[in-house]
Design a protein around this motif. Structure first.
Motif, PDB file in Angstrom:
ATOM      1  N   UNK A  11      57.054  34.173  30.226  1.00 17.47           N
ATOM      2  CA  UNK A  11      55.847  34.696  29.581  1.00 17.47           C
ATOM      3  C   UNK A  11      56.058  34.960  28.102  1.00 17.47           C
ATOM      4  N   UNK A  28      48.722  32.811  27.598  1.00 14.71           N
ATOM      5  CA  UNK A  28      48.607  32.145  28.910  1.00 14.71           C
ATOM      6  C   UNK A  28      47.363  31.272  29.058  1.00 14.71           C
ATOM      7  N   UNK A  58      45.020  25.197  30.404  1.00 18.43           N
ATOM      8  CA  UNK A  58      45.584  26.469  29.947  1.00 18.43           C
ATOM      9  C   UNK A  58      47.095  26.344  29.730  1.00 18.43           C
ATOM     10  N   UNK A  81      49.445  27.587  32.554  1.00 14.30           N
ATOM     11  CA  UNK A  81      49.467  26.692  33.711  1.00 14.30           C
ATOM     12  C   UNK A  81      50.367  25.491  33.444  1.00 14.30           C
ATOM     13  N   UNK A  96      65.281  33.148  35.595  1.00 14.64           N
ATOM     14  CA  UNK A  96      64.153  33.912  35.076  1.00 14.64           C
ATOM     15  C   UNK A  96      63.914  33.622  33.602  1.00 14.64           C
ATOM     16  N   UNK A 124      47.933  43.471  35.467  1.00 16.62           N
ATOM     17  CA  UNK A 124      48.325  42.085  35.213  1.00 16.62           C
ATOM     18  C   UNK A 124      49.584  41.718  35.995  1.00 16.62           C
ATOM     19  N   UNK A 125      49.513  40.637  36.754  1.00 20.07           N
ATOM     20  CA  UNK A 125      50.672  40.158  37.512  1.00 20.07           C
ATOM     21  C   UNK A 125      51.242  38.945  36.783  1.00 20.07           C
ATOM     22  N   UNK A 126      52.474  39.059  36.313  1.00 19.34           N
ATOM     23  CA  UNK A 126      53.089  37.982  35.540  1.00 19.34           C
ATOM     24  C   UNK A 126      53.569  36.833  36.419  1.00 19.34           C
ATOM     25  N   UNK A 127      54.015  35.761  35.761  1.00 20.13           N
ATOM     26  CA  UNK A 127      54.559  34.607  36.475  1.00 20.13           C
ATOM     27  C   UNK A 127      55.795  35.054  37.258  1.00 20.13           C
ATOM     28  N   UNK A 138      46.976  35.195  35.169  1.00 22.77           N
ATOM     29  CA  UNK A 138      46.390  34.199  34.263  1.00 22.77           C
ATOM     30  C   UNK A 138      47.130  32.870  34.325  1.00 22.77           C
ATOM     31  N   UNK A 139      46.379  31.789  34.225  1.00 23.18           N
ATOM     32  CA  UNK A 139      46.985  30.475  34.035  1.00 23.18           C
ATOM     33  C   UNK A 139      47.831  29.977  35.183  1.00 23.18           C
ATOM     34  N   UNK A 140      47.264  29.950  36.390  1.00 25.41           N
ATOM     35  CA  UNK A 140      47.978  29.334  37.518  1.00 25.41           C
ATOM     36  C   UNK A 140      47.815  27.816  37.392  1.00 25.41           C
ATOM     37  N   UNK A 141      48.924  27.086  37.389  1.00 21.91           N
ATOM     38  CA  UNK A 141      48.843  25.630  37.374  1.00 21.91           C
ATOM     39  C   UNK A 141      49.302  25.118  38.724  1.00 21.91           C
ATOM     40  N   UNK A 199      51.593  26.648  40.158  1.00 26.77           N
ATOM     41  CA  UNK A 199      51.892  27.925  40.810  1.00 26.77           C
ATOM     42  C   UNK A 199      50.744  28.301  41.747  1.00 26.77           C
ATOM     43  N   UNK A 230      56.034  30.303  42.123  1.00 21.45           N
ATOM     44  CA  UNK A 230      56.246  29.107  41.299  1.00 21.45           C
ATOM     45  C   UNK A 230      56.842  27.936  42.055  1.00 21.45           C
ATOM     46  N   UNK A 272      63.912  37.126  40.204  1.00 18.55           N
ATOM     47  CA  UNK A 272      62.653  37.580  40.767  1.00 18.55           C
ATOM     48  C   UNK A 272      62.342  36.898  42.106  1.00 18.55           C
ATOM     49  N   UNK A 321      59.225  34.455  42.701  1.00 21.76           N
ATOM     50  CA  UNK A 321      59.229  33.101  42.158  1.00 21.76           C
ATOM     51  C   UNK A 321      59.066  32.087  43.293  1.00 21.76           C
ATOM     52  N   UNK A 322      59.556  32.472  44.483  1.00 19.99           N
ATOM     53  CA  UNK A 322      59.550  31.555  45.615  1.00 19.99           C
ATOM     54  C   UNK A 322      58.505  31.964  46.651  1.00 19.99           C
ATOM     55  N   UNK A 352      43.987  27.791  36.784  1.00 19.26           N
ATOM     56  CA  UNK A 352      43.094  28.838  37.267  1.00 19.26           C
ATOM     57  C   UNK A 352      43.573  30.220  36.816  1.00 19.26           C
ATOM     58  N   UNK A 353      42.607  31.084  36.526  1.00 17.27           N
ATOM     59  CA  UNK A 353      42.890  32.502  36.318  1.00 17.27           C
ATOM     60  C   UNK A 353      42.177  33.237  37.433  1.00 17.27           C
TER      61      UNK A 353
END
Lengths: 207, 179
Positions: free
Chosen positions: A47, A56, A144, A147, A161, B24-27, B42-45, B47, B66, B78, B81-82, B156-157
């Motif tokens: 991030x 993002x 985005x 993404x 990470x 907010x939930x980060x990657x 924000x910004x799910x690709x 993921x 991810x 983290x 991540x999986x 997608x967000x």
């Protein structure tokens, strides 16, 4: 995963040499002046890296290439839509501002620029190190930033990470309109030892 | 006596200030929240955003995964991540918040194929494999998937409203959907 400051400096210098070569190719192609900022190599959280480039949800056009051979790496070129349009105009020899939206033609022009930049970038590194490097055919997306960045990192097999990222931006000064883009290289950390060895740096003395 | 009466009020004010409405939930992260809070990523690709929701307690969780499988990698860092670990940790934290697995409902969004051109096989599969992995973990835990907005080619967000479990999905250049 640890890399010493000295090795980070080496990566930055390699980025500098490779990108200098790439910028020269781009300047020839566009018949315009192209400047690059001094690249920075750093370990960043995903991030953090995305925030650094624009956030993002920022809409970007992203060209993604994989470099294989003796060092594996993913290379990303990121453009805002307006900059990509200007780039297409410069490439086609039209006045900047002619292209206002991206279509198939525009996307393939941007992908081709990605190809040319990557070719000269890795050409410089291959000459310097004697390593065999093979670029893949580029893929593209317009969406985005978060993404695209996360999808590129996931596809490259990164599971740490933090990502090692060599980042810079190009600026073109054609008439009164510049073209800005971001260059991101995500080298696979496991294959970096081969790079350092090829440059005559010892892998484990922490130099 | 005056001081004693004031203290509970002060405590309550401090507490409500700390309760942010939008979390907010980060990657590669996961969070749990309760009504009236919202969980946002924000910004799910490629993921996948995995939502677990308990409609009785009105407590929900969101994980931003991810990669499909932690077993293929040296695990560290983290867990969210999986897909496999992320869903497991999310369900565990919801249980700690009082939710029962029997009441939990799942919603998924993301898992897109972002890049076009001559896409390499490994890249092609990440989004799809993430969705499959999440579905299979949820199936094992017997948590039903009540809604999905997965696949496709756009980022997608998403935002979960824990008051009613509605999941809002935003994409660039398309209408907002609520699932």
């Amino acid at each position: 995963m640890k890399i010493s400051h000295a090795k980070i400096d080496v990566l930055q210098e390699i980025g500098n040499i490779g990108l200098g070569n790439a910028a020269t190719s781009l300047a020839h192609l566009l018949q315009a002046r192209v400047d690059i900022k001094v690249p920075r190599a750093m370990f960043l959280g995903l991030e953090e890296a995305i925030e650094l480039i624009g956030g993002l949800e920022k809409p970007v056009i992203c060209v993604n290439l994989h470099v294989g051979g003796e060092i594996s790496s993913t290379i990303l070129y990121l453009f805002e839509q307006s900059d990509a349009c200007a780039l297409v105009d410069l490439l086609m020899g039209r006045p900047v501002g002619t292209t206002t939206g991206m279509d198939e033609m525009g996307y393939s022009a941007v992908m081709e620029i990605g190809n040319i930049l990557t070719g000269s970038f890795i050409g410089a590194i291959a000459t310097m190190t004697g390593l065999r490097l093979v670029p893949s055919v580029p893929v593209l997306a317009h969406d985005m930033l978060g993404a695209l960045f996360a999808a590129s990192v996931a596809a490259s097999g990164y599971t740490e990470d933090q990502v090692l990222c060599i980042q810079t931006s190009f600026t073109g000064s054609q008439v009164n309109d510049g073209v800005d883009s971001h260059f991101i290289m995500l080298p696979e950390v496991e294959s970096l030892d081969r790079l350092f060895t090829a440059l005559g740096l010892s892998v484990d003395d922490g130099c | 006596m005056g001081v004693l009466r004031l203290e509970p009020n002060l405590l309550r004010i401090t507490f409500s200030v700390e309760e942010t409405l939008e979390i907010h939930v980060g990657i590669a992260e996961y969070r749990v929240a309760r009504s009236p809070q919202c969980l946002l990523t924000l910004g799910l690709g490629s993921c996948v955003g995995v939502v677990l929701y308990d409609p009785v307690l009105r407590v929900g969780g969101l994980a931003h995964v991810m990669l499909p499988d932690s077993k293929q990698f040296r695990v560290g860092g983290k867990p969210a991540k999986f897909a496999d670990l992320g869903v497991e940790f999310l369900a565990r934290d919801l249980q700690r918040a009082g939710c029962s697995v029997g009441r939990m409902m799942a919603k998924l969004a993301g898992g897109a194929q972002m890049f076009f051109g001559n896409v390499r096989a490994s890249q092609m599969a990440v989004g799809e494999r993430n969705v499959e992995a999440v579905r299979s973990v949820l199936h094992e835990m017997r948590i039903p998937i009540v809604a999905e907005d997965v696949g496709g080619t756009t980022g997608r967000t998403i935002s979960l409203d824990t008051t009613d479990g509605r999941l809002t999905v935003r994409t660039l250049g398309r209408a907002i959907r609520v699932i």
